[in-house]
Scaffold this motif. Structure first.
Motif, PDB file in Angstrom:
ATOM      1  N   ILE A   1       0.874  -1.196   0.033  1.00 32.39           N
ATOM      2  CA  ILE A   1      -0.165   0.024   0.168  1.00 32.39           C
ATOM      3  C   ILE A   1       0.826   1.402  -0.264  1.00 32.39           C
ATOM      4  O   ILE A   1       1.718   1.412   0.774  1.00 32.39           O
ATOM      5  N   GLU A   2       0.692   2.159  -0.941  1.00 32.71           N
ATOM      6  CA  GLU A   2       1.408   3.259  -1.001  1.00 32.71           C
ATOM      7  C   GLU A   2       0.756   4.305  -0.043  1.00 32.71           C
ATOM      8  O   GLU A   2      -0.368   4.577   0.153  1.00 32.71           O
ATOM      9  N   PRO A   3       1.754   5.080   0.406  1.00 31.27           N
ATOM     10  CA  PRO A   3       1.372   6.009   1.347  1.00 31.27           C
ATOM     11  C   PRO A   3       0.446   7.236   0.738  1.00 31.27           C
ATOM     12  O   PRO A   3       0.894   7.800  -0.294  1.00 31.27           O
ATOM     13  N   LYS A   4      -0.761   7.524   1.082  1.00 30.94           N
ATOM     14  CA  LYS A   4      -1.540   8.584   0.613  1.00 30.94           C
ATOM     15  C   LYS A   4      -0.872  10.178   1.032  1.00 30.94           C
ATOM     16  O   LYS A   4      -0.656  10.889   0.071  1.00 30.94           O
ATOM     17  N   LYS A   5      -0.162  10.144   2.078  1.00 30.63           N
ATOM     18  CA  LYS A   5       0.475  11.419   2.655  1.00 30.63           C
ATOM     19  C   LYS A   5       1.710  11.125   3.443  1.00 30.63           C
ATOM     20  O   LYS A   5       1.583  10.038   4.175  1.00 30.63           O
TER      21      LYS A   5
ATOM     22  N   ILE B   1      -3.720   4.577   9.740  1.00 31.78           N
ATOM     23  CA  ILE B   1      -4.638   4.422   8.600  1.00 31.78           C
ATOM     24  C   ILE B   1      -5.756   5.188   9.036  1.00 31.78           C
ATOM     25  O   ILE B   1      -6.441   5.276   9.971  1.00 31.78           O
ATOM     26  N   ASN B   2      -6.124   6.296   8.078  1.00 34.29           N
ATOM     27  CA  ASN B   2      -7.187   7.091   8.203  1.00 34.29           C
ATOM     28  C   ASN B   2      -8.592   6.487   8.047  1.00 34.29           C
ATOM     29  O   ASN B   2      -8.734   5.332   7.514  1.00 34.29           O
TER      30      ASN B   2
ATOM     31  N   ASN C   1     -10.589   6.588   5.657  1.00 34.43           N
ATOM     32  CA  ASN C   1     -10.946   6.430   4.192  1.00 34.43           C
ATOM     33  C   ASN C   1     -10.214   5.078   3.825  1.00 34.43           C
ATOM     34  O   ASN C   1      -9.969   4.663   2.852  1.00 34.43           O
TER      35      ASN C   1
ATOM     36  N   GLU D   1      -6.916   4.937   4.158  1.00 35.69           N
ATOM     37  CA  GLU D   1      -5.543   5.468   3.375  1.00 35.69           C
ATOM     38  C   GLU D   1      -4.353   5.504   4.492  1.00 35.69           C
ATOM     39  O   GLU D   1      -4.669   5.700   5.653  1.00 35.69           O
TER      40      GLU D   1
ATOM     41  N   ILE E   1      -1.203   7.039   6.093  1.00 39.18           N
ATOM     42  CA  ILE E   1      -0.589   8.282   6.372  1.00 39.18           C
ATOM     43  C   ILE E   1       0.812   7.984   7.087  1.00 39.18           C
ATOM     44  O   ILE E   1       0.624   7.213   8.158  1.00 39.18           O
TER      45      ILE E   1
ATOM     46  N   VAL F   1      -6.048  -1.501   7.262  1.00 34.50           N
ATOM     47  CA  VAL F   1      -6.908  -1.074   6.028  1.00 34.50           C
ATOM     48  C   VAL F   1      -8.259  -2.135   5.965  1.00 34.50           C
ATOM     49  O   VAL F   1      -9.352  -1.386   5.802  1.00 34.50           O
TER      50      VAL F   1
END
Length: 245
Positions: A4-8, A21-22, A24, A26, A28, A55
Motif C-alpha cells: 500500500i502506497e502512502p497517501k500522504k 490508517i485514516n 478512508n 488510506e 498516512i 486497512v
C-alpha cells in the motif's frame, strides 16, 4: 501481501516514524524531516502486514455504515434503544405539547403530513432531547462532584456541537460542549462524557489525579471508553446529508 502506497507523508521535527490508517483506509506516514524516501519505503514494507490488516478493518467498518431512507419501520437508535420510525396520525394537541416527533414505546412517531420533512424533524428532536438530557445529567453529577470533593461548582452554559472527533469539551470558564449525536448511545455512555468534562473543572489535564476523580464518580468508566472506541464510528455521521438516500 499487496504493498500500500502512502497517501500522504508528513515531515515534522519528530524523532520517530509512525503509521496511521485514516477513516478512508488510506496510509498516512509521519516521519522526521530529513528521513530519506528509501528509509520510508523500508519502514512501510516492514509493517505491511499490520497496514493491510488495519486497512481491511477500516474498509469493513465503512461498509457497515447505515444509510437512512426514512421509511416506515426503519430503526433509529435513541439512548441505546432501537426505535421504529412510524408515520401515523398525531393529534395537533399532542404535537403542541411535545414536538413534531413523539416517542411511544419502541416507536418514533411522525405525522403522515410531515413525512417529507422527517430528516429535519428527527434532527430537531435529537438535538432537543440532547440538550435536556445533558442539562439533567450535568446537574446530577455536579451535585455529586461537589459532595464528594467539597467543591462549589455550578452549571454555566451547555452548548451542542456536531463534533465527530471531539465528543465533549469544557472551557476554563466552565462552559461545556457536547456532540448531540451521542444521544444515540446508552445513558451510561452519556454519563461518562458528562463526568469527564465535570472533572475538567478541577483538573485541566489527563494525569492520574484526573482519572482518580473520574473513577470516584463513575467506577465503570473504562467500559464506556471501550464502548466509544468500538461504536462511535457508526454514530458520528448520523443525519448528515451524505447519509440521506
Amino acid at each position: 501481501l499487496r504493498m500500500i502506497e502512502p497517501k500522504k507523508i508528513i515531515r515534522t521535527k519528530r524523532k520517530t516514524l509512525s503509521l496511521q490508517i485514516n477513516e478512508n483506509g488510506e496510509l498516512i506516514v509521519r516521519v522526521p524531516k530529513f528521513v530519506s524516501d528509501t528509509v520510508i519505503k523500508q519502514f512501510v514494507a516492514k509493517h505491511r502486514t499490520w497496514i493491510d490488516k488495519k486497512v481491511r478493518e477500516v474498509l469493513f467498518k465503512k461498509s457497515q455504515l447505515k444509510t437512512y431512507t426514512f421509511s416506515d419501520g426503519e430503526e433509529f437508535l435513541f439512548l441505546g434503544k432501537k426505535l421504529k420510525l412510524t408515520f401515523t396520525h398525531i393529534s395537533s394537541s399532542i404535537v403542541k405539547k411535545t414536538s413534531s416527533v413523539v416517542v411511544s414505546g419502541d416507536r418514533l412517531l411522525i405525522d403522515y403530513s410531515k413525512k417529507a420533512k422527517a430528516p429535519e424533524l428527527l434532527e430537531k428532536f435529537y438535538k432537543g432531547e440532547a440538550k435536556k438530557i445533558f442539562e439533567e445529567r450535568v446537574n446530577y453529577y455536579l451535585r455529586k462532584f461537589n459532595e464528594i470533593f467539597d467543591a462549589d461548582y455550578s452549571l454555566k452554559k451547555i452548548k451542542l456541537s456536531s463534533g465527530r472527533r471531539i465528543l465533549g469539551s469544557c472551557s476554563a470558564s466552565g462552559n461545556m460542549n457536547f456532540s448531540w449525536r451521542i444521544i444515540q448511545a446508552p445513558v451510561e455512555i452519556i454519563d461518562y462524557l458528562v463526568v469527564h468534562e465535570i472533572v475538567h473543572l478541577k483538573e485541566r489535564h489527563h494525569k492520574r489525579s484526573f482519572w482518580l476523580k473520574v473513577y470516584k464518580l463513575k467506577p465503570d468508566y473504562r467500559q464506556s471508553i471501550v464502548w466509544l472506541n468500538e461504536n462511535w464510528f457508526y454514530l458520528r455521521d448520523f443525519l448528515r446529508d451524505k447519509n440521506f438516500d
